[in-house]
Design an enzyme around this catalytic site. Sequence first.
Site, PDB file in Angstrom:
ATOM      1  N   HIS A   1      -5.748  -0.974  14.255  1.00  0.00           N
ATOM      2  CA  HIS A   1      -6.275  -2.130  15.591  1.00  0.00           C
ATOM      3  C   HIS A   1      -5.141  -2.317  16.750  1.00  0.00           C
ATOM      4  O   HIS A   1      -4.429  -1.775  16.113  1.00  0.00           O
ATOM      5  CB  HIS A   1      -6.502  -3.553  15.053  1.00  0.00           C
ATOM      6  CG  HIS A   1      -5.560  -4.652  14.681  1.00  0.00           C
ATOM      7  ND1 HIS A   1      -4.403  -4.638  14.646  1.00  0.00           N
ATOM      8  CD2 HIS A   1      -4.822  -4.917  12.775  1.00  0.00           C
ATOM      9  CE1 HIS A   1      -3.704  -4.951  13.606  1.00  0.00           C
ATOM     10  NE2 HIS A   1      -3.694  -4.704  12.638  1.00  0.00           N
TER      11      HIS A   1
ATOM     12  N   GLU B   1      -7.154  -5.993   6.156  1.00  0.00           N
ATOM     13  CA  GLU B   1      -6.111  -5.953   5.763  1.00  0.00           C
ATOM     14  C   GLU B   1      -5.800  -6.335   4.193  1.00  0.00           C
ATOM     15  O   GLU B   1      -6.429  -7.028   3.426  1.00  0.00           O
ATOM     16  CB  GLU B   1      -4.556  -6.412   6.594  1.00  0.00           C
ATOM     17  CG  GLU B   1      -3.616  -6.334   6.364  1.00  0.00           C
ATOM     18  CD  GLU B   1      -3.025  -4.647   6.412  1.00  0.00           C
ATOM     19  OE1 GLU B   1      -3.637  -4.035   5.533  1.00  0.00           O
ATOM     20  OE2 GLU B   1      -2.546  -4.727   7.394  1.00  0.00           O
TER      21      GLU B   1
END
Length: 211
Positions: free
Chosen positions: A10, A83
Amino acid sequence: MTTRVIVWRHGNTDWNAGNRVQGQTDVPLNELGRQQAVDAAELLVRLRPTALVASDLSRAADTAAALAALTGLSVTYDERLRERSFGQWQGLTMAKVALTRPVEFARWRAGADVIGGDVETLDDLGKRVADALQAATDRVPPDSTIVVATHGAAARSGIGHLLGWPREQLRTLRALQNCHWAELTHDDERGWQLGSYNVGPFGDRPVPPPV
């Protein structure tokens, strides 16, 4: 026939910029991160992706949305692409972690599992992300190109798990920079292979921690 999987980190967030541990906290892209996503998407669209998959955390989902806007593809979300969970570290700066949790921090720096702090193990992280990447591949026809928007530690561990790399070898990979990506290929004869790593449009910039 070969399937190509682009594993895309990202864009930048304020917590990246402040060297603060994000983990599974849902921190949004900042202005720089949104521009990075657009810049990267303008390159990735040239690969003619046929499917987009993303972590459901907004920094990855909004990064994928930049490419969806150019391709017309819809994004499929998979929480297994989140994550690494950093438990009690989340929200702290890395300097604060080093100061207040020195034993845990030392193990993290050494590439070992963190004992304490509710931090997800590397094996658990690698397996869940690899499972998500494999599932995305299984859902598309051969010769497809899939772009998967995820996170720094998640990307590295998932890639390593797919390739069957030992932890010591995985540590030789630098973290993906924001909005950079790795290219994997898969076919029945050769299995998973790494074609490229840390590719992106921004040149060589300092790499923030993949947390």
